[in-house]
Design a protein around this motif. Structure first.
Motif, PDB file in Angstrom:
ATOM      1  N   GLN A   4       0.798  -1.267   0.328  1.00 27.50           N
ATOM      2  CA  GLN A   4       0.089  -0.017   0.078  1.00 27.50           C
ATOM      3  C   GLN A   4       0.685   1.294  -0.010  1.00 27.50           C
ATOM      4  OE1 GLN A   4      -2.202  -0.724   3.466  1.00 27.50           O
ATOM      5  NE2 GLN A   4      -3.791  -1.958   2.465  1.00 27.50           N
ATOM      6  N   LYS A   5       2.172   1.197   0.603  1.00 26.85           N
ATOM      7  CA  LYS A   5       2.805   2.435   0.895  1.00 26.85           C
ATOM      8  C   LYS A   5       3.754   2.641  -0.674  1.00 26.85           C
ATOM      9  CE  LYS A   5       3.405   2.202   5.688  1.00 26.85           C
ATOM     10  NZ  LYS A   5       4.420   1.977   6.695  1.00 26.85           N
ATOM     11  N   LEU A   6       3.887   1.759  -1.303  1.00 27.89           N
ATOM     12  CA  LEU A   6       4.634   1.725  -2.626  1.00 27.89           C
ATOM     13  C   LEU A   6       3.524   1.925  -3.645  1.00 27.89           C
ATOM     14  CD1 LEU A   6       7.226  -1.182  -2.540  1.00 27.89           C
ATOM     15  CD2 LEU A   6       7.717   1.215  -2.163  1.00 27.89           C
ATOM     16  N   GLN A   7       4.232   2.908  -4.634  1.00 30.97           N
ATOM     17  CA  GLN A   7       3.645   3.141  -5.973  1.00 30.97           C
ATOM     18  C   GLN A   7       4.438   2.334  -6.969  1.00 30.97           C
ATOM     19  OE1 GLN A   7       0.812   4.742  -5.971  1.00 30.97           O
ATOM     20  NE2 GLN A   7       0.453   4.984  -3.765  1.00 30.97           N
ATOM     21  N   LEU A   8       3.770   1.399  -7.305  1.00 29.86           N
ATOM     22  CA  LEU A   8       4.617   0.586  -8.436  1.00 29.86           C
ATOM     23  C   LEU A   8       4.036   0.652  -9.834  1.00 29.86           C
ATOM     24  CD1 LEU A   8       4.899  -2.901  -6.718  1.00 29.86           C
ATOM     25  CD2 LEU A   8       6.501  -1.068  -6.892  1.00 29.86           C
ATOM     26  N   ARG A   9       4.848   0.839 -10.781  1.00 33.63           N
ATOM     27  CA  ARG A   9       4.384   1.141 -12.104  1.00 33.63           C
ATOM     28  C   ARG A   9       3.651   0.078 -12.682  1.00 33.63           C
ATOM     29  NH1 ARG A   9       9.292   1.859 -15.548  1.00 33.63           N
ATOM     30  NH2 ARG A   9      10.484   0.554 -14.064  1.00 33.63           N
ATOM     31  N   ARG A  10       2.851   0.012 -13.719  1.00 33.11           N
ATOM     32  CA  ARG A  10       1.906  -0.783 -14.294  1.00 33.11           C
ATOM     33  C   ARG A  10       2.913  -1.925 -14.701  1.00 33.11           C
ATOM     34  NH1 ARG A  10      -2.908   0.721 -18.267  1.00 33.11           N
ATOM     35  NH2 ARG A  10      -4.036  -1.350 -18.173  1.00 33.11           N
ATOM     36  N   GLY A  11       2.291  -3.243 -14.559  1.00 34.72           N
ATOM     37  CA  GLY A  11       3.328  -4.294 -15.075  1.00 34.72           C
ATOM     38  C   GLY A  11       4.136  -4.677 -13.915  1.00 34.72           C
ATOM     39  N   ILE A  12       4.495  -3.858 -13.029  1.00 34.28           N
ATOM     40  CA  ILE A  12       5.330  -4.400 -11.954  1.00 34.28           C
ATOM     41  C   ILE A  12       4.884  -5.087 -10.998  1.00 34.28           C
ATOM     42  CG2 ILE A  12       7.221  -3.692 -10.418  1.00 34.28           C
ATOM     43  CD1 ILE A  12       8.100  -1.702 -12.571  1.00 34.28           C
TER      44      ILE A  12
END
Length: 100
Positions: A4-12
């Motif tokens: 929830q704290k991390l903003q991951l790019r799409r596809g990761i």
């Protein structure tokens, strides 16, 4: 939670792996090897004595040795690990060996 704290790019995607996962995979492989080793020992006994009855009589000590090992492992509260599986395979290799 970390996800929830991390903003991951799409596809990761994020996954956590560790020793427990490796132990589960190793256990699955060892279960297959366990049966193969037992069969190979029985086959070797048959090839040495050319008698199915003698091979069966000589394979029974491996059952006794394994039963004793499992009971002691349970009494001591040890978990199954790769080292324990390898130990049982080695036990099968020496349990049927005749005394010199």
């Amino acid at each position: 939670m970390l996800r929830q704290k991390l903003q991951l790019r799409r596809g990761i995607h994020l996954s956590v792996v560790g020793q427990y996962e490796f132990q589960l995979r190793a256990k699955e492989r060892m279960e297959d090897h366990f049966a193969v080793v037992f069969f190979v020992i029985f086959l070797l006994l048959y090839m040495v004595f050319h008698n199915l009855t003698e091979a069966m009589v000589l394979i029974f000590p491996t059952f006794y040795a394994m039963t004793g090992g499992l009971i002691l492992q349970w009494l001591l509260g040890y978990n199954f690990s790769v080292a324990v599986w390898v130990g049982y395979i080695a036990l099968f290799g020496i349990a049927w060996r005749p005394a010199s």
